[in-house]
Design an enzyme around this catalytic site. Sequence first.
Site, PDB file in Angstrom:
ATOM      1  N   ASP A 122     -10.885  56.912 -25.495  1.00 45.14           N
ATOM      2  CA  ASP A 122     -10.588  55.627 -26.126  1.00 45.14           C
ATOM      3  C   ASP A 122     -11.853  55.019 -26.747  1.00 45.14           C
ATOM      4  OD1 ASP A 122      -8.228  54.326 -26.525  1.00 45.14           O
ATOM      5  OD2 ASP A 122      -8.177  53.317 -24.581  1.00 45.14           O
ATOM      6  N   GLN A 152      -4.250  52.244 -20.448  1.00 46.36           N
ATOM      7  CA  GLN A 152      -3.597  51.391 -21.441  1.00 46.36           C
ATOM      8  C   GLN A 152      -3.948  49.924 -21.189  1.00 46.36           C
ATOM      9  OE1 GLN A 152      -1.931  52.599 -24.052  1.00 46.36           O
ATOM     10  NE2 GLN A 152      -1.466  50.569 -24.848  1.00 46.36           N
ATOM     11  N   LYS A 183       2.252  58.370 -26.762  1.00 43.71           N
ATOM     12  CA  LYS A 183       1.025  59.163 -26.610  1.00 43.71           C
ATOM     13  C   LYS A 183       1.330  60.452 -25.837  1.00 43.71           C
ATOM     14  CE  LYS A 183      -1.888  55.073 -26.919  1.00 43.71           C
ATOM     15  NZ  LYS A 183      -2.658  54.013 -26.267  1.00 43.71           N
TER      16      LYS A 183
HETATM   17  N1  GUN Z   1      -3.677  48.670 -26.133  1.00 46.37           N
HETATM   18  C1  GUN Z   1      -3.547  48.403 -27.456  1.00 46.37           C
HETATM   19  N2  GUN Z   1      -4.319  49.236 -28.169  1.00 46.37           N
HETATM   20  C2  GUN Z   1      -4.929  50.061 -27.298  1.00 46.37           C
HETATM   21  C3  GUN Z   1      -5.836  51.151 -27.431  1.00 46.37           C
HETATM   22  O1  GUN Z   1      -6.246  51.549 -28.525  1.00 46.37           O
HETATM   23  N3  GUN Z   1      -6.237  51.732 -26.280  1.00 46.37           N
HETATM   24  C4  GUN Z   1      -5.814  51.304 -25.074  1.00 46.37           C
HETATM   25  N4  GUN Z   1      -6.283  51.913 -24.005  1.00 46.37           N
HETATM   26  N5  GUN Z   1      -4.974  50.312 -24.898  1.00 46.37           N
HETATM   27  C5  GUN Z   1      -4.535  49.691 -26.019  1.00 46.37           C
END
Ligand code: GUN
Length: 295
Positions: A121, A98, A54
């Site tokens: 998110d 995350q 990311k």
């Molecule tokens: N962990 C797995 N998928 C995601 C996601 O889309 N967002 C976040 N914040 N954590 C994740």
Amino acid sequence: MPFEIIDGSKMAAEIRKEIKAEVEDMKARTGKVPGLTTILVGTRPESQTYVRNKKRACKDVGIASFSYDLPEDISQKKLLKIIKESNRNPDVHGILVQLPLPAHIDEAAVQSAISVEKDVDGIHPMNIGNLVMRGRKPLFIPCTPKACLEILDRLKVKIEGRRAVVVGRSNIVGIPVAMLLLHRNATLTLCHSYTQYLPAKTIDGDILIAAAGKPGLIRGDWIKHGAVVIDVGINSVEDPTSEKGYRLVGDVVFEEAQYRASAMTPVPVGVGPMTIAMLLRNTMDSANRFLSGKK
Ligand code: GUN
């Protein structure tokens, strides 16, 4: 029947290019660039990889990233303090914590602490609530569900009136993707771990979204001939023949599904890159909203 492997990497590269141009334009006009805070708690290798990807994608398009690598045993109070600082920071337009978080941290409290206006998110209850209700608009749609719809739209797959089957009901993927398909007038079946006779449900799907997080759950003969299959699962399974000792597989057995589906996303380079592209899109949109003063 022709079969297409959906090229998520290519689609994502196109979107990154569009966003890069928008960032350059914003910088020229305002002297500012979008900013994203990423917060990683602990040292789970998969989470580290996701966050690294990311941050790299942000750098690629010119989005500033502010990152926190926090110890596994950080207190909830300290984590919430960091989120609140990012909420106040005018250079930050998006905040991503995350998941999963360590067991001692209340995930719901963390999600609610993120400012609704910076929740790129799309997991704040206000954003999810507005996504679920008809006729309302969330500020952000969660990145993976948004990626699924973007893929279907770019492939010009008709959604209205068709049968969509979603397997999995997580807050971040299954529920929101199901609602997005429903709002686009699909006839929806939402399956989960308690669903009986799962193959009898999946076989109906003109569109099948697999988001159960179970490697190889969905077999070829569970898939309708000609279905479009989006495999959201990224599961690591042991593989002594690979260098790392594991490999990533989806929720659908790709080798079997290719003889039934008309198009399918591969794992991990199908939905994965598109999810990141949607994170950049949400961050860009957020920065535009902040800079135009329309929150
Ligand atoms: N962990 C797995 N998928 C995601 C996601 O889309 N967002 C976040 N914040 N954590 C994740």
